[in-house]
Structures are given as C-alpha cells and as structure tokens.
Design an enzyme around this catalytic site. Structure first.
Site, PDB file in Angstrom:
ATOM      1  N   SER A   1      54.312  27.764  52.770  1.00 24.32           N
ATOM      2  CA  SER A   1      54.204  29.136  53.261  1.00 24.32           C
ATOM      3  C   SER A   1      54.899  30.154  52.368  1.00 24.32           C
ATOM      4  CB  SER A   1      54.768  29.267  54.670  1.00 24.32           C
ATOM      5  OG  SER A   1      56.169  29.074  54.632  1.00 24.32           O
TER       6      SER A   1
ATOM      7  N   LYS B   1      47.737  45.051  52.486  1.00 20.49           N
ATOM      8  CA  LYS B   1      48.174  44.682  51.148  1.00 20.49           C
ATOM      9  C   LYS B   1      49.603  45.161  50.955  1.00 20.49           C
ATOM     10  CE  LYS B   1      46.675  46.769  47.240  1.00 20.49           C
ATOM     11  NZ  LYS B   1      45.922  47.056  46.012  1.00 20.49           N
TER      12      LYS B   1
ATOM     13  N   TYR C   1      50.424  30.871  54.345  1.00 20.44           N
ATOM     14  CA  TYR C   1      50.581  31.587  55.605  1.00 20.44           C
ATOM     15  C   TYR C   1      51.975  32.199  55.675  1.00 20.44           C
ATOM     16  CZ  TYR C   1      53.001  27.337  57.030  1.00 20.44           C
ATOM     17  OH  TYR C   1      53.863  26.266  57.095  1.00 20.44           O
TER      18      TYR C   1
END
Length: 116
Positions: free
Chosen positions: A25, A9, A58
């Site tokens: 992305s 995270k 991504y």
C-alpha cells in the site's frame, strides 16, 4: 455507458519513506486523504516522476499534518525516499455526468507535502 475519469490527483509530492517489509500500500497523511476526497483502502495509481514507474496500490491512512508519503511492500522497489510522485484516483461515471464532473486536484508543497 460509463467511462473511467480522473477523480482525484495529488500532484508532485515527495516520498518520505519506502518500507519493503510492510504488507503493501501507500501510507498518506490523513489531511491529504481528506482534501483529495480519497478513502482508506481506495485503489490509486502512483506515477514516479524520477524514474517513470507507474504502479497501482491502495491507500492507508497516516498521521494528520505529517506530510507522510510512504510506499510499502513491493512498491518500495519502484519508489525511493526523496522521489517525486503523482497520486491519481479514478471513478466510473455515466458519460453524461462525466462531462460535468470536476476532479479534485491538489498541489501540496513539494518539499513538505503539506497543503498551503
């Protein structure tokens, strides 16, 4: 049995750009990618603190030590430059290993996105 758990995270970073006309992305400073143990192409969840949006995309590697956090493609409609976000990745692990696993959690400088 395997369960999905928090892998990494990056907590409370500020979006530096939003590029609607890119193919998709999130472009991240390569220093953050490495420190968070992310891999270019890895699926991540983006949580926008400013508006509550959640989306998946991504990772694309950006320049090192720039603090870049740019949402590209359709994600640019859900996140604006200046918004504060959390970037989360998950992994599948056997339930017994999940009990021992320690996720990587980063707290970069919220204004510069650089590690302290």
């Amino acid at each position: 049995m395997q369960i999905e758990i928090l892998k990494s995270k990056i907590h409370r970073v500020t979006v530096t750009g939003a590029n609607l006309n890119y193919i998709g992305s999130i472009t991240l400073d390569s220093t953050l990618i490495e420190a968070a143990k992310l891999v270019p192409g890895e699926k991540v969840q983006i949580v926008n603190i400013n508006n509550g949006e959640r989306l998946e995309t991504y990772v694309i590697e950006g320049e090192k030590n720039t603090g870049e956090i740019t949402l590209n493609g359709p994600a640019a409609r859900k996140v604006q430059k200046g918004d504060v976000i959390i970037i989360i990745s998950y992994c599948l692990v056997p339930i017994e290993k999940a009990k021992e696993y320690t996720p990587t959690i980063l707290f970069p400088n919220e204004k510069t996105n650089l590690l302290q």
